[in-house]
Design an enzyme around this catalytic site. Structure first.
Site, mmCIF file in Angstrom:
data_model
loop_
_atom_site.group_PDB
_atom_site.id
_atom_site.type_symbol
_atom_site.label_atom_id
_atom_site.label_comp_id
_atom_site.label_asym_id
_atom_site.label_seq_id
_atom_site.Cartn_x
_atom_site.Cartn_y
_atom_site.Cartn_z
ATOM 1 N N LYS A 44 0.527 -0.802 0.083
ATOM 2 C CA LYS A 44 0.124 0.554 -0.332
ATOM 3 C C LYS A 44 1.032 1.466 -0.360
ATOM 4 O O LYS A 44 0.076 2.593 -0.620
ATOM 5 C CB LYS A 44 -0.831 0.302 0.913
ATOM 6 C CG LYS A 44 -1.681 -0.809 0.773
ATOM 7 C CD LYS A 44 -2.671 -0.797 -0.224
ATOM 8 C CE LYS A 44 -4.155 -1.933 -0.196
ATOM 9 N NZ LYS A 44 -5.260 -1.603 -1.161
HETATM 10 C C1 LIG Z 1 -2.533 -6.831 3.393
HETATM 11 C C2 LIG Z 1 -3.632 -6.764 1.788
HETATM 12 N N1 LIG Z 1 -4.112 -7.626 1.224
HETATM 13 C C3 LIG Z 1 -4.031 -7.481 0.116
HETATM 14 C C4 LIG Z 1 -5.087 -6.216 0.069
HETATM 15 C C5 LIG Z 1 -6.194 -6.012 -1.317
HETATM 16 O O1 LIG Z 1 -5.021 -5.440 -2.003
HETATM 17 P P1 LIG Z 1 -5.673 -4.364 -3.278
HETATM 18 O O2 LIG Z 1 -6.376 -3.282 -2.107
HETATM 19 O O3 LIG Z 1 -5.221 -3.265 -4.202
HETATM 20 O O4 LIG Z 1 -6.677 -4.903 -3.340
HETATM 21 C C6 LIG Z 1 -4.695 -5.787 1.013
HETATM 22 C C7 LIG Z 1 -5.161 -4.114 0.990
HETATM 23 O O5 LIG Z 1 -5.549 -2.956 1.741
HETATM 24 C C8 LIG Z 1 -4.001 -5.517 2.264
HETATM 25 O O6 LIG Z 1 -3.879 -4.798 3.326
#
Ligand SMILES: Cc1ncc(COP(=O)(O)O)c(C=O)c1O
Length: 477
Positions: A44
């Site tokens: 992120k």
């Molecule tokens: C640990 C984790 N995995 C997966 C995701 C999912 O990613 P995306 O929001 O880009 O779909 C997030 C998003 O907050 C995350 O913090």
């Protein structure tokens, strides 16, 4: 000199490492992109920088401004770190399910944190997204990042994650596997890789099994930050605009048990300490790779580190209490007190929108059948196959208390029971030792507890059931 001028230059540019997979040698190689090696500890960081710099270019965020977001943690950490490095204030709103380590991290970066209850319907004014929008309206100079609908979220992955993977694999990638939360990662990275490969790269989503993206009903699950939860009382389920379904070829459901056992395996067998959603992604990637040959190449995205989940996924006590571990089979376990026939029946449970009259009828029928007239209650729909999950066991109803409240005129038979629920019943994982569960029930003076398997309620037990399995285990010895 080989140096960097600020932390912002250490965002992204993460390495790919080969995973040993169960079919290694026969199936396609799987390379993991280690996003926890970005400076803020997760994928992120990329979107935090991308969204903030876009807002600066658009004149929406100016010196002295405040960055606001509702976030389950990682986006918050990214925003807090970029805000700190650029001199902005940050206010973040989180659901109370978020791990304590994640909340502490945000505060460490100097962000202000507002915690609100998890599991509220999308329309509830206290839902973190609504709270963040309200704070943004009321704060001069505020800018709401809005990762769910901000084009700069998938945009950051189109500009960084996708090109990095293409370059690192020398254009040999054939399959991308990623979790879907806001959808930013899979949409931006997937779009870039499809364009770069002339449309040949396949893009596969990995999803908690009950999340709506893979066709689930949206009931709660235990892998944080991935998937899309739908509260049963949410009227209109809106999907994020950051999720571009046209980029995604397939979405594979992965059970919580599979995800959690996979992250534990990654740490113990490969030295990779990663979060629960990485377990979801790797479990799906192993399935994808098993169906491919050595000329294919799978890249799976591991979004964050396991360090912020040490008290959850890596804690045997936490897993055992939720019924994700089977426990010590040489001693009597809580689950042994539930015969298979009882497990197969729907759990007696009252939806909180049921009327007092309906609840009283169920409780009286229970007493007539010789069972303790106490039932778990909460937001889970009743009547179908669906079993309540642990967070949906949010209250209870007891015949005596409800009858008294009606007699005293505090509640009418036509009222919904939701405002009159008692404390939740104790919960035990099926693998927990029966002796410890019995001691806890005796100490608390409680006659009914819920048994969990894989985070879902599978039956009710009382002290007499636990005594019976302990006697049987003693006799067998
Ligand atoms: C640990 C984790 N995995 C997966 C995701 C999912 O990613 P995306 O929001 O880009 O779909 C997030 C998003 O907050 C995350 O913090």
């Amino acid at each position: 000199m080989d140096v960097h001028e600020s932390a912002l230059e250490l965002i992204g540019r993460t390495p790919l490492v080969r995973l040993r997979t169960p079919d290694d040698g026969r199936s396609a190689p799987v390379y993991a992109k280690l996003e926890y090696l970005s400076v803020g500890g997760s994928i992120k960081d990329r979107i935090a920088l991308g969204m903030i710099e876009q807002a600066e270019r658009d004149g929406l965020l100016r010196p002295g401004g405040t960055v606001i977001e509702a976030t389950s943690g990682n986006t918050g950490a990214g925003l807090a770190l970029v805000a700190a490095a650029k001199g902005y204030r940050a206010v973040l709103v989180l659901p109370d399910r978020t791990s304590a380590e994640k909340i502490a991290t945000l505060r460490a970066f100097g962000a202000e944190v507002e915690v609100r209850p998890a599991g509220l319907p999308a329309e509830d004014p206290e839902h973190p997204l609504n709270v963040a929008a309200r704070i943004a309206e009321q704060t001069p100079g505020a800018w709401l990042a809005g990762q769910y609908d901000n084009p700069a979220n998938p945009g950051a992955h189109y500009l960084t994650t996708g090109p990095e993977i293409w370059r690192q694999t020398d254009g040999r990638i054939t399959h991308l596997v990623s979790c879907i939360g806001t959808g930013g990662t899979i949409s931006g990275t997937g779009r870039y890789l499809k364009e770069a490969s002339g449309g040949t790269v396949r893009v596969i989503g990995a999803d908690p099994a009950s999340s709506v993206y893979s066709g689930g009903d949206g009931r709660p699950y235990f892998v944080e930050a991935a998937g899309h939860f739908r509260h049963p009382e949410t009227v209109e389920d809106v999907w994020p605009q950051s999720y571009h379904q046209d980029v995604v070829d397939d979405v594979l459901p992965v059970t919580d048990r599979d995800s959690l056992l996979t992250v534990r395996r990654l740490a113990r067998e490969q030295g990779l300490l990663v979060g629960g959603s990485a377990g979801t992604a790797v479990a799906a990637a192993e399935r994808v790779a098993a169906g491919l040959g050595p000329d294919d190449l799978v890249v799976v995205i591991l979004p964050d580190s396991g360090r912020q989940y040490l008290s959850k996924y890596f804690d045997d006590g936490w897993l055992l209490r939720l019924g994700f571990l089977d426990g010590d089979g040489s001693a009597a376990r809580v689950g042994d007190a539930l015969p298979a026939a009882v497990r197969a029946q729907p759990l007696p449970y009252v939806n909180r929108r049921a009327t007092v009259g309906e609840a009283l009828a169920l409780l009286r029928a229970r007493r007539a059948g010789g069972a303790e007239p106490v039932l778990p209650a909460g937001p889970c729909p009743t009547g179908g196959e669906r079993r309540p999950t642990a967070p949906e066991l949010s209250g209870s109803l007891a015949l005596d208390t409800l009858t008294r409240a009606v007699e005293l005129g505090q509640i009418a038979p036509g009222d919904p029971v939701g405002d009159h629920l008692g404390a939740p019943l104790p919960q035990f994982g099926a693998g927990q030792p029966a002796v410890a569960a019995l001691a806890e029930l005796t100490e608390r003076g409680v006659e009914t507890a819920v048994v969990l398997h894989d985070g879902q309620a599978v039956g009710l037990i009382g002290p007499q059931d636990l005594h019976a399995v302990l006697r049987a285990a003693g006799a067998a010895r």
